[in-house]
Enzyme design. Sequence first.
Site, PDB file in Angstrom:
ATOM      1  N   ARG A   1     -14.530  56.726  63.429  1.00 19.91           N
ATOM      2  CA  ARG A   1     -13.099  56.497  63.249  1.00 19.91           C
ATOM      3  C   ARG A   1     -12.748  55.022  63.108  1.00 19.91           C
ATOM      4  NH1 ARG A   1     -10.397  61.161  64.934  1.00 19.91           N
ATOM      5  NH2 ARG A   1      -8.528  60.141  65.702  1.00 19.91           N
TER       6      ARG A   1
ATOM      7  N   HIS B   1     -17.284  54.993  67.561  1.00 20.17           N
ATOM      8  CA  HIS B   1     -15.942  55.563  67.710  1.00 20.17           C
ATOM      9  C   HIS B   1     -15.821  56.858  66.889  1.00 20.17           C
ATOM     10  CE1 HIS B   1     -12.087  53.900  69.529  1.00 20.17           C
ATOM     11  NE2 HIS B   1     -11.739  55.120  69.124  1.00 20.17           N
TER      12      HIS B   1
ATOM     13  N   LYS C   1     -17.740  50.199  75.894  1.00 20.53           N
ATOM     14  CA  LYS C   1     -17.852  51.258  74.871  1.00 20.53           C
ATOM     15  C   LYS C   1     -17.679  50.690  73.464  1.00 20.53           C
ATOM     16  CE  LYS C   1     -15.969  55.775  73.536  1.00 20.53           C
ATOM     17  NZ  LYS C   1     -15.034  55.536  72.451  1.00 20.53           N
TER      18      LYS C   1
END
Lengths: 343, 343, 343, 343
Positions: free
Chosen positions: D243, D240, D216
């Site tokens: 973020r 993300h 990921k």
Amino acid sequence: VTDELAEAAKARLPRAVWDFAAGGAGAEHTLAANRAAFDRVTLVPRILAGTVPDPATRLLGTGMTMPVAVAPIAYLRMYHPDGDLAVVAAARRAGVPFTAAMLGSHAIEDVRPDWFQLYWPHDRGLMLDLVRRAEQAGCSALVVTVDMPVMARRDRDVRNRFTLPDGVTAANLVPAGRARDGGTVAAHTNALFDPAVSWADLDWLRSRTDLPIALKGVLDPRDATRALAAGADALVVSNHGGRQLDGAVPAIAALPGIREAVGERAQILLDSGVRGGLDVVRALALGADGVLIGRPLVWGLSVGGTDGAAHVLGSLRDELCEVMALTGCATVRDARALSTVRT
Amino acid sequence: VTDELAEAAKARLPRAVWDFAAGGAGAEHTLAANRAAFDRVTLVPRILAGTVPDPATRLLGTGMTMPVAVAPIAYLRMYHPDGDLAVVAAARRAGVPFTAAMLGSHAIEDVRPDWFQLYWPHDRGLMLDLVRRAEQAGCSALVVTVDMPVMARRDRDVRNRFTLPDGVTAANLVPAGRARDGGTVAAHTNALFDPAVSWADLDWLRSRTDLPIALKGVLDPRDATRALAAGADALVVSNHGGRQLDGAVPAIAALPGIREAVGERAQILLDSGVRGGLDVVRALALGADGVLIGRPLVWGLSVGGTDGAAHVLGSLRDELCEVMALTGCATVRDARALSTVRT
Amino acid sequence: VTDELAEAAKARLPRAVWDFAAGGAGAEHTLAANRAAFDRVTLVPRILAGTVPDPATRLLGTGMTMPVAVAPIAYLRMYHPDGDLAVVAAARRAGVPFTAAMLGSHAIEDVRPDWFQLYWPHDRGLMLDLVRRAEQAGCSALVVTVDMPVMARRDRDVRNRFTLPDGVTAANLVPAGRARDGGTVAAHTNALFDPAVSWADLDWLRSRTDLPIALKGVLDPRDATRALAAGADALVVSNHGGRQLDGAVPAIAALPGIREAVGERAQILLDSGVRGGLDVVRALALGADGVLIGRPLVWGLSVGGTDGAAHVLGSLRDELCEVMALTGCATVRDARALSTVRT
Amino acid sequence: VTDELAEAAKARLPRAVWDFAAGGAGAEHTLAANRAAFDRVTLVPRILAGTVPDPATRLLGTGMTMPVAVAPIAYLRMYHPDGDLAVVAAARRAGVPFTAAMLGSHAIEDVRPDWFQLYWPHDRGLMLDLVRRAEQAGCSALVVTVDMPVMARRDRDVRNRFTLPDGVTAANLVPAGRARDGGTVAAHTNALFDPAVSWADLDWLRSRTDLPIALKGVLDPRDATRALAAGADALVVSNHGGRQLDGAVPAIAALPGIREAVGERAQILLDSGVRGGLDVVRALALGADGVLIGRPLVWGLSVGGTDGAAHVLGSLRDELCEVMALTGCATVRDARALSTVRT
């Protein structure tokens, strides 16, 4: 002119009716994108055309004074008591075809439209019955809508819990006892329509009528090619005026690819976002043979009945002739040869 | 500077006169697009040029201190009693050509312009008469406008029911009894002009005069090529300052394609949207040999007559020299070799 | 952080001094375009770098803790009494090179900078004298600015009738009696500089010093190639922070073309618009070996002298290390291999 | 719906908790860019699909009712006392996989998630211990996050001096005594995580478990290819949720290049910015096999616990089915074959 007319219509109509007509699906991104896409198209004028323009043309075998036809519009009586009758009279006066909607609020036998629009009800007997009635009423073409397997959620209508005003019905369906009073338009529509309509269904329809078929709601070139193979005579590039898939490509942006796919094997109409004569020429320059116009006629009808709708069509023709003169186009064919530049 | 000058002119002029000068056709999309298109063009400066710039050049056979000529502007007396006389004096002082408009408010014999602009009146005898008068008044070139087969609807003027102020006439047409008082400018213009002017008409004009012809209003490269074949000596890439087709390609966006089509076989002037010295260099870098400037001179004239117009031209030259210095251009030729980046 | 720091500096400085530092040429299109161009560059991070980042590098032969050098900034004493002395101390503390400006407000012998910046004064004897003083003061490179043949009009300064505050002088020019009090900075500058500086002048300079020369103000790839042929050791891609040609290409937009033209034959620094660590990595990813930073140091100096300027450099390094960590870059070389996507 | 739900959650949560969940890194450019990139993607619908849509699919070996899985979300108990337990129950009800976060606020043995997410703590024994616990708790896949070598500065959290509310802990780390009370989340995280994690570490992990691994935080096609070579079974294209790197490419913009690099050799999930059913189809059309959804579930959880989260998933499925119907997609595979047009 259209903006002022829209404001006048808004002032006159009940808010929920205005919202039904003016609004689009979801967050109305596509409704806005249709206009934004038109406004990015600039035209490259030609000079010294040597004649005054004549926008007369022929679409789906019908002669007309300009490459514009009235789009199918459901429930026109919501906007004026004369409904379809007012708009068809305006179209006659202007010399352009009127497309009666399957969900029209006057019966086809009373309207006697040029073209007739069909959705795909579960009940194919009903559909065939409507085709026969259209043929007998003198319609010369069918506009078959394929972008509404289900009716999209329209947030304004949900918020307004929109239902048809008293006395407005789907008149074509009344004799068969299939029109319902009460309930939202969305519920009514989704109950009536077949969400699983297929290419085989188009084959079936094609085998049941000799009328030319214009397939309305084509946006992907692969479907355009397949539609011609299935016997469609013309295509209407449309995202249903931003009323179905919110997030769909603007129709005017999809048009060049459709034209490239079908070449000159079929006529192409452009629907969704046309507001004036400039838009008509933009559509022609990008590959359309003509356009359908809807909401501006609703505003004209709302404000002034037949005269109001006729005024919209007259203004549109004036604008169209001015744009053709200023772009050096004598004919629709010339307009199709214009270059465009995207800004 | 121009923004402040425009504000000063706006404060001084009757509103309808300001609107006539400042406005554009339709919703003024093209008026705005002309400026937006300029502002997207960034220049890639060169370094170590080794000289101070000299923008002197020669256009249509006329020597000038910078690659800027006064655009043809109708009815200059609306803005100041001295009208064309004031602006031609300013142009002389600045060393740039003045183009008298066919619809000028002083007679060509009084103005004695460098160049003379022609529309296409129905009456070709009148047109030929004007050509002769231009020749006799010492004009060295004709600027023949081809983007006004009809005059576009300009919403501001319609709203203002704009008519020429008392005492302002199309002075060149008075001796022939062809200037009318009363009525809107649009009505007057459309009655006077031939909407069906053709390439054959250009052939006719070409055969009737030896003056160089600059064809004004060319935006499509196909027309550019054809114009040269028809004997045009130069091209003016223009959308009439956004005053004709609303929805037209910005002139500056059309320029590179025109240059590509004609190569160096003809000079190209850029008109529509030039406001300062930076814009002149942008136009040169994109392929122009020079530019026409209109509205800023109207503001200068309105505020200060000859001095006001001369101040505009002086500032323009100062800006142009600064931009040439900062881009390392000694000459107009250097500016034409600059690269641009669209942002 | 920088926005807040700029606000703090603005609150503390006289308005005309703030405007001189913060402003740009003309309508400040390029000033804004520099930032807009950075903000359109998105980075494509790499993963699993296997190390913590170390941004140390070497530019113009000088080792440094990160690929950032202090840009030449004129008249630093306007912002704080310690001027150049404060900023050079901050640079030492941060381990990055300080470039003293020819128009610095402290003498080079007092500042003892890493690099020295030169304009092209009419008086080449003065210039050579400055080169000698730079060599003797221990400078290891010259940054030769070529984008100021004339000083651009800066509207804010014109409006403010900006002159140097009392006691602020071009200290390097004082011993030679060439610094003037009074008069605007623009007048002073334009009187001092040679507007006709040429490639031959660069040849002359190259023959007079063995110091590496970085040519500052290169934006066109053709000039980049020629500069290397003329003996320049490095290039600074810069539009002078938007203070010279208003309408120039953003420096960051010009960078990839310059790198493509010179390959790895020379180091390239990027100047104009760098505000934080993200911008440094954007510049590296687009082809720079390092950047120059100016205005943020002015704000830091204005608010807190040496500590303020050191805080700016410290924050910049923290940000840079974070961005390198988050993009999986162990070294400057890794950052140069990042992909970017323009949004 | 999501906007209203977000407003309701904002009204209910402490401001600092809202900011932690809703906010992004830095100036939140990427947070905004994620949405802007989605909104530029328009879909080209297909017609006459001949069936009603069924979005059921299989990702990472797990069957599910639609191509949507719950993203790993740390500290869900901040938003509702039932935290992970509420959301996993909602996921079960909706028939979609729940990904437990390593920094979840309930222990994996209590949550019994479908998939388990891992960061890279310094202590690889801890990591291996977590893998074993995931295996024993019945997890069928690991989601290994590689975009957080360090935790990015998040300005809102810094301003709020954000710390975990009382009673909220990283429950999976408690038995090992590794969860700390007090201190900011950023400090805690950066102390726990290994900033130098490498491809060798992925090899090590791959050799220690037979569970499928989805990597990921992959955005560069070069990393995508390498990840497959290193034994990753699937990729999650993600920034993300805005973020981590502020300035990163929008995930949806990076997706097509990743798909092109890996072909059909691996499944690709899209994470970052998905808010509704339209976004799911956009992601599929651009190359994803499915998506992860995070923040909308936080809003649903905050407002209504399990029911709130289930309502979000139910609405999402309704929207997805509507979009599939309106784009003529019977299956996820059909959606992957849709064309898109960027506006």
